[in-house]
Scaffold this motif. Structure first.
Motif, short mmCIF file in Angstrom:
data_model
loop_
_atom_site.label_atom_id
_atom_site.label_comp_id
_atom_site.label_asym_id
_atom_site.label_seq_id
_atom_site.Cartn_x
_atom_site.Cartn_y
_atom_site.Cartn_z
N THR A 51 82.77 60.59 65.41
CA THR A 51 83.55 60.13 66.56
C THR A 51 84.15 61.29 67.31
N SER A 52 84.74 62.24 66.58
CA SER A 52 85.34 63.41 67.21
C SER A 52 84.30 64.23 67.96
N SER A 53 83.12 64.40 67.33
CA SER A 53 82.05 65.16 67.98
C SER A 53 81.57 64.48 69.25
N PHE A 54 81.44 63.14 69.20
CA PHE A 54 81.01 62.41 70.39
C PHE A 54 82.03 62.55 71.52
N LEU A 55 83.32 62.37 71.18
CA LEU A 55 84.36 62.44 72.21
C LEU A 55 84.39 63.82 72.87
N ASP A 56 84.19 64.87 72.07
CA ASP A 56 84.16 66.22 72.64
C ASP A 56 82.98 66.38 73.58
N GLN A 57 81.80 65.91 73.14
CA GLN A 57 80.61 66.03 73.97
C GLN A 57 80.72 65.19 75.24
N PHE A 58 81.26 63.98 75.08
CA PHE A 58 81.43 63.08 76.23
C PHE A 58 82.39 63.70 77.25
N ALA A 59 83.51 64.21 76.76
CA ALA A 59 84.52 64.79 77.65
C ALA A 59 83.96 66.01 78.40
N GLU A 60 83.19 66.83 77.69
CA GLU A 60 82.61 68.02 78.33
C GLU A 60 81.61 67.62 79.42
N SER A 61 80.76 66.64 79.14
CA SER A 61 79.80 66.17 80.14
C SER A 61 80.51 65.54 81.33
N SER A 91 73.32 61.92 89.51
CA SER A 91 73.02 60.56 89.05
C SER A 91 72.28 60.59 87.72
N SER A 92 71.34 61.53 87.60
CA SER A 92 70.61 61.68 86.34
C SER A 92 71.54 62.08 85.20
N SER A 93 72.52 62.95 85.50
CA SER A 93 73.49 63.37 84.47
C SER A 93 74.35 62.19 84.02
N ILE A 94 74.72 61.32 84.95
CA ILE A 94 75.50 60.13 84.58
C ILE A 94 74.66 59.20 83.71
N SER A 95 73.38 59.07 84.04
CA SER A 95 72.48 58.24 83.22
C SER A 95 72.36 58.82 81.82
N ASP A 96 72.31 60.16 81.72
CA ASP A 96 72.27 60.80 80.39
C ASP A 96 73.55 60.50 79.61
N LYS A 99 73.31 57.06 78.28
CA LYS A 99 72.41 57.05 77.12
C LYS A 99 73.11 57.60 75.88
N LEU A 100 73.90 58.67 76.06
CA LEU A 100 74.66 59.24 74.95
C LEU A 100 75.58 58.19 74.34
N LEU A 101 76.29 57.44 75.19
CA LEU A 101 77.19 56.40 74.70
C LEU A 101 76.40 55.30 73.98
N ALA A 102 75.27 54.91 74.55
CA ALA A 102 74.46 53.85 73.94
C ALA A 102 73.98 54.25 72.56
N GLU A 103 73.59 55.51 72.41
CA GLU A 103 73.04 55.97 71.13
C GLU A 103 74.11 56.15 70.06
N ASN A 104 75.37 56.26 70.46
CA ASN A 104 76.44 56.50 69.49
C ASN A 104 77.42 55.35 69.35
N ASN A 214 66.33 53.16 86.89
CA ASN A 214 67.48 53.75 86.19
C ASN A 214 68.61 52.77 85.95
N ALA A 215 68.87 51.91 86.94
CA ALA A 215 69.99 50.96 86.82
C ALA A 215 69.67 49.70 87.60
N LEU A 216 70.17 48.57 87.09
CA LEU A 216 69.95 47.28 87.75
C LEU A 216 71.30 46.59 87.91
N PHE A 217 71.58 46.14 89.14
CA PHE A 217 72.82 45.45 89.44
C PHE A 217 72.51 44.03 89.90
N VAL A 218 73.16 43.06 89.27
CA VAL A 218 72.89 41.65 89.54
C VAL A 218 74.20 40.98 89.93
N HIS A 219 74.18 40.31 91.10
CA HIS A 219 75.43 39.74 91.58
C HIS A 219 75.19 38.43 92.33
#
Length: 347
Positions: A51-61, A91-96, A99-104, A214-219
């Motif tokens: 968890t700590s490692s993810f939060l550090d990586q997420f915050a840096e990105s 936009s690609s960096s946000i998608s990454d 993906k990081l959040l989804a994988e963790n 990359n992303a789908l929005f439904v409304h």
């Protein structure tokens, strides 16, 4: 000495005192308990470290993306080509990051998942704001095969696009299908380079989307069927009623859904909010090349998360009454989209 060495290799005598045997067994039992405790503590420590490692990586990105957005505003020039490619990279960096959040997300506390999703949503909103400032808006249009159905004059009209939304959902100015009724709408992403796609204000329509986006929005969908190929980032759904969806994505968030079915393949747990009468089952879409598309999107493996729904409005320990799994006898069969559906589609 040779005799002594020989005795060391001989099996122990079987005349061990019963009291000593009992003491020996108790010692082994205590050692086993101690070993299991150490394993448990090690596992908990590993989870905390992860968890700590993810939060550090997420915050840096996140800081890096925010810095790039700030630089985009400062370094903007009259040449629209440069900011366009730079914004596409952001936009690609946000998608990454998504993906990081989804994988963790499987080991993260729920509040960390919610906080991270909020941060990603804010980054997307900031990117949209910067894009609107730096690039002139363009109108997108797609030719699709439409099969008008016999309309009923008594049916209510679709809500107007300028109506007050039930929450902070932002209607995207991206390619998509909007303000359609009683039509079959088809789009093949394999012939186009599209980052985001939007479905908005559809009534009694069937939508078939093939290929990846990359992303789908439904409304604001009502009485619709939506069959979509894999989405490499997130799917956001808001204000749908009496609809059926077949979707594959890393993250799926559903808000204000009523009496709708979702056939999903998803890397993280689906999230519902302010919804009721929603049901879930495994992904059921088929078309030529879908296995390659799923693999390219990192969704070729079935995780079973379609059945692990998080209801953010239900905080009790018992099952939320707002969703359930579709009984097998009530599930739709596999939906097959064939290539002939796209023969006359203009790219």
């Amino acid at each position: 000495m040779e005799g002594a060495a020989s005795n060391l290799n001989e099996p122990p005598a079987r005349t061990l005192d019963p009291a000593l045997q009992k003491k020996h067994l108790l010692m082994l039992e205590r050692l086993s308990v101690r070993h299991q405790t150490r394993k448990s503590n090690s596992s908990n420590s590993s989870s905390l470290d992860s968890t700590s490692s993810f939060l550090d990586q997420f915050a840096e990105s996140k800081r890096s993306i925010e810095s790039q957005l700030a630089e985009s505003r400062i370094n903007s020039t009259g040449d629209s080509t440069q900011p366009k490619s730079h914004l596409a990279s952001i936009s690609s960096s946000i998608s990454d990051l998504e993906k990081l959040l989804a994988e963790n997300s499987y080991f993260l506390p729920s509040y960390e998942v919610r906080s991270s999703l909020k941060s990603i949503s804010d980054l997307r909103q900031n990117l949209e704001n910067v894009t609107n400032e730096l690039l002139p808006k363009k109108k997108f249009s797609f030719k699709s095969k439409s099969f008008p159905k016999k309309s009923d004059p008594k049916e209510p009209e679709i809500k107007k696009a300028n109506e007050i939304l039930p929450s902070n959902f932002t209607v995207r100015d991206s390619p998509g299908f909007r303000n359609k009724k009683n039509e079959i709408l088809i789009q093949n992403f394999k012939r186009l380079e599209i980052g985001e796609f939007t479905l908005s204000d559809l009534d009694s329509c069937e939508v078939r989307l093939v290929g990846t986006v990359n992303a789908l929005f439904v409304h604001r969908l009502k009485n619709c069927k939506v069959y979509a190929g894999p989405v490499t980032g997130s799917i956001l759904i808001e204000d749908v009623e009496a609809c059926s969806f077949a979707l594959a994505s890393h993250q799926i968030r559903i808000h204000y859904a009523k009496r709708s079915d979702f056939y999903l393949r998803v890397r993280s747990r689906p999230i519902i909010e302010d919804s009721n009468g929603v049901r879930f089952a495994p992904y059921c879409l088929e078309y030529e090349g879908i296995e390659e598309d799923l693999k390219a999107a990192g969704l070729d493996e079935e995780t079973g998360n379609w059945a692990k729904v998080d209801d953010f409005r239900w905080l009790r320990a018992v099952q939320s009454p707002n969703w359930c799994i579709i009984p097998e006898e009530e599930r739709a069969g596999n939906v097959v989209v064939v290539n002939t559906d796209f023969d006359n589609l203009d790219s």
